[in-house]
Design an enzyme around this catalytic site. Structure first.
Site, mmCIF file in Angstrom:
data_model
loop_
_atom_site.group_PDB
_atom_site.id
_atom_site.type_symbol
_atom_site.label_atom_id
_atom_site.label_comp_id
_atom_site.label_asym_id
_atom_site.label_seq_id
_atom_site.Cartn_x
_atom_site.Cartn_y
_atom_site.Cartn_z
ATOM 1 N N HIS A 130 77.596 -3.348 -38.689
ATOM 2 C CA HIS A 130 78.021 -4.034 -39.909
ATOM 3 C C HIS A 130 78.637 -3.007 -40.863
ATOM 4 O O HIS A 130 77.973 -2.465 -41.734
ATOM 5 C CB HIS A 130 76.823 -4.731 -40.549
ATOM 6 C CG HIS A 130 77.215 -5.727 -41.582
ATOM 7 N ND1 HIS A 130 77.917 -6.869 -41.271
ATOM 8 C CD2 HIS A 130 77.014 -5.760 -42.923
ATOM 9 C CE1 HIS A 130 78.116 -7.567 -42.377
ATOM 10 N NE2 HIS A 130 77.583 -6.903 -43.387
ATOM 11 N N ASP A 133 77.652 -5.678 -34.371
ATOM 12 C CA ASP A 133 77.179 -6.027 -35.709
ATOM 13 C C ASP A 133 75.959 -6.944 -35.618
ATOM 14 O O ASP A 133 76.052 -8.051 -35.093
ATOM 15 C CB ASP A 133 78.313 -6.724 -36.470
ATOM 16 C CG ASP A 133 78.022 -6.908 -37.944
ATOM 17 O OD1 ASP A 133 76.843 -6.920 -38.333
ATOM 18 O OD2 ASP A 133 78.992 -7.054 -38.700
ATOM 19 N N SER A 184 81.982 -7.724 -45.403
ATOM 20 C CA SER A 184 80.753 -8.507 -45.359
ATOM 21 C C SER A 184 80.943 -9.784 -46.182
ATOM 22 O O SER A 184 81.838 -10.568 -45.864
ATOM 23 C CB SER A 184 79.566 -7.672 -45.840
ATOM 24 O OG SER A 184 78.349 -8.318 -45.557
#
Length: 167
Positions: A140, A108, A26
């Site tokens: 994600h 995602d 991330s």
């Protein structure tokens, strides 16, 4: 901070600067990309998991609460286009020298697959050493045990391949 830490580890003899890798997911995936691109001599390899590659395209493709966050942090993209561009790994891909592994969820909602696709295209055009793996059905990060294990196995094998002792 990231490069400062690497410099300190090397100076103190804790780490061999020829065998240091960067890994993150991330925002950490974004940081991995930026570190490899803005300090290419420090890194032997990197793994970016669901990392942002362009703040502008993320702004254009992500959900509303994340757009609000980007506006607070970087400003209105129409008024701060240079800042969005400068802070995006995609802008600096030509500087990368370390082998890079990209891992991305196909579904995602935070960092859409299109982010990884842009980086894959740029790495191909630049003839960079990289591999990518897109996890079908994942978002994600990776939620199934099989994909969690697979992503860690891929990252470990990547670092084993590129962080080995060099004569």
């Amino acid at each position: 901070d990231v490069t400062g830490g690497v410099e300190w580890l090397a100076k103190e003899g804790v780490a061999d600067r020829r065998r240091i890798g960067a890994y993150g997911g991330s925002y950490g995936g974004f940081m991995t990309l930026m570190a490899l691109m803005l300090a290419p001599d420090l890194w032997a390899a990197g793994v970016s998991v669901v990392g942002v590659v362009s703040w502008k395209t993320l702004y254009d493709t992500t959900r509303g609460d994340l757009k609000d966050y980007l506006e607070r942090e970087l400003g209105d993209p129409a008024k701060a286009a240079d800042l969005y561009r400068d802070r995006s790994p995609l802008t600096h891909v030509s500087k990368i020298t370390a082998p890079l592994l990209l891992l991305q969820g196909a579904n995602d909602p935070r960092v859409p697959r299109s982010e990884a696709d842009q980086m894959i295209d740029a790495l191909r055009r630049g003839k960079k050493v990289f591999e990518e793996h897109i996890y079908a059905g994942e978002g994600h990060g990776f939620r199934t045990r099989e994909n969690m294990i697979d992503s860690l196995k891929r990252a470990t094998e990547w670092f084993d391949r590129y962080l080995h002792a060099k004569a």
